[in-house]
Design an enzyme around this catalytic site. Structure first.
Site, PDB file in Angstrom:
ATOM      1  CE  LYS A 111      -4.603   0.843   0.130  1.00 26.78           C
ATOM      2  NZ  LYS A 111      -5.444   0.358  -0.747  1.00 26.78           N
ATOM      3  CG  ASP A 151      -7.169   3.639  -1.508  1.00 24.57           C
ATOM      4  OD1 ASP A 151      -7.519   2.253  -1.596  1.00 24.57           O
ATOM      5  OD2 ASP A 151      -7.275   4.273  -0.589  1.00 24.57           O
TER       6      ASP A 151
END
Length: 444
Positions: A111, A151
């Site tokens: 991430k 995201d």
């Protein structure tokens, strides 16, 4: 060694480790793998210096957490939001490891992102930021190393700017990002994938309860991609969507949202608008609740789909959902329920009126699954049809559900009661990653 406080990551680690106890008691050799897997393989932190429209120098923090590559290249989104910090990215990356494992695809977990806030910024400012961000990130990623995606704050526009910067910097056109445009390497169904996959997963939960979406009242939180496409799929399957929400408040549709209203809200969100703007002049159809989440605003519902952000369902809200008849809660968001909420729902599993809980690492795996399918299409220089991708997504979610259910029945089932899908998801994902780590010599 005194470690820094990382509340979001610590919560995610506790949620996983607490549900692994049945496995660790039966097979204690896995304890060492748990100790190893909770430390990222690599954490990259860097400064991002860019110029705003007034010619001023701006600086932000950039991150990439390359958490685990036991199953394949690191895979996980990039988040642009003022709240971004290392704790949040470690929590998201840690969850991503096991979510990706549950897809059955060869992808690891990671991430990244920045505390840059794209709201209120011009297209040129966002482009300049993306170029500056990728100038450093490009040193650490690649189609066989680390493949980021979008995201919060990173949609098609930002992916385009990031991809263009990488292509110029590295002089190669490769599938280094997913969520790309359809004409330059993207996949059909990618924007819809998380929302559609969430609903496909819940379909199997409802089938286990010998019912389906027809006539069901469904509460949805959020109003981004996940919430929009989950709502549209629920409506397509005969359900009634009662709610959407955003950071300002919740919108309740007294008779359910219509598909065209979902599309209007999607257009509003692209312009960074709020649901309160959509509700103006439509009081006959909608009730707007400022500063509220939807869970306590109705008297009856059957399904709840939190699809906004982490920790958006509290213990009290879970109790209310149980009280009003909700039978299934599945997370479209990552770690959408607090530990207190999970405890409430798991306790009801052993009663005659269960509220069956599906964690985000399983229920919202559809997004990264189609990202993995996009990687496969890029590698083969092919583009599959909408129908092909949708069928593969539905099959992945079916296999994911059955894996979680079977593992739960093996390790976390009470006689005559519903199995724990959170335990099933955590144990199934963990076993797959831990076995690969052992095979690679990362743990012994």
């Amino acid at each position: 060694m005194v470690l820094p406080s990382e509340p979001e990551f610590e919560q995610a680690l506790h949620e996983l480790s607490s549900t692994l106890e049945p496995l660790l008691k039966a097979k204690p050799e896995y304890r060492k793998a748990l100790e190893v897997v909770q430390i990222p393989e690599r954490v990259i932190q860097f400064r991002v210096v860019w110029e705003d429209d007034a010619g001023n120098v701006q600086v932000n923090r950039g991150f990439r957490v390359q958490f685990n590559s036991a199953l394949g290249p690191y895979k996980g989104g990039l988040r642009l939001h003022p709240s971004v910090n290392l704790s949040i990215l470690k929590f998201l990356g840690f969850e991503q490891i096991f979510k990706n494992a549950l897809t059955g695809l060869n992808i690891g977990g990671g991430k990244g992102g920045s505390d840059f806030d794209p709201k209120g910024r011009s297209d040129n400012e966002i482009r300049r930021f993306c170029v500056a961000f990728m100038t450093e990130l490009s040193r650490h990623i690649g189609q066989d190393t680390d493949v980021p995606a979008g995201d919060i704050g990173v949609g098609g526009r930002e992916v385009g700017y990031l991809f263009g910067a990488y292509k110029k910097l590295r002089n190669e056109f490769v599938g280094v990002l997913t969520g790309k445009g359809g004409s330059w390497g993207g996949s059909y169904i990618r924007p819809e994938a998380t929302g559609y996959g969430l609903v496909y997963y819940v379909q199997h939960m409802l089938a286990h309860l010998k019912t389906d979406f027809k006539g069901k009242k469904v509460l949805v939180s959020g109003s981004g991609n996940v919430a929009q496409y989950a709502a549209l799929k629920v409506i397509e399957l005969g359900g009634t969507v009662l709610s959407l929400s955003d950071s300002k408040g919740a919108l309740i549709a007294k008779e359910g949202f219509k598909p065209e209203e979902i599309h209007e809200i999607a257009a509003l969100k692209l312009k960074h608008g709020y649901l309160v703007d959509h509700a103006k002049g439509k009081e006959a159809r909608f009730t707007y609740h400022e500063g509220k989440r939807p869970w306590t605003l109705v008297d009856a519902a059957d399904v709840a789909l939190p699809s906004a952000t982490q920790n958006e369902v509290s213990g009290e809200e879970a109790e209310h959902l149980h009280k009003i008849g909700v039978k299934v809660l599945a997370e479209g968001s990552n770690m959408g329920s607090t530990q207190e909420a999970i405890d409430v729902m798991e306790a009801t599993r052993k009663t005659d009126k269960p509220l069956w809980y599906a964690p985000g690492k399983a229920a919202n795996a559809g997004g990264v699954a189609v990202s993995g399918l996009e990687m496969a299409q890029n590698s083969a220089r092919l583009t599959w049809t909408t129908e092909e991708v949708d069928a593969k997504l539905a099959d992945i979610m079916k296999n994911c559900y059955e894996n979680c259910l079977q593992t739960a029945e093996n390790y976390a089932s009470d006689e005559g009661k519903l199995p724990s899908l959170v335990s099933g998801a955590n144990i199934a994902g963990f076993i797959k990653v831990a076995d690969a780590m052992k095979a690679h010599g990362d743990v012994w």
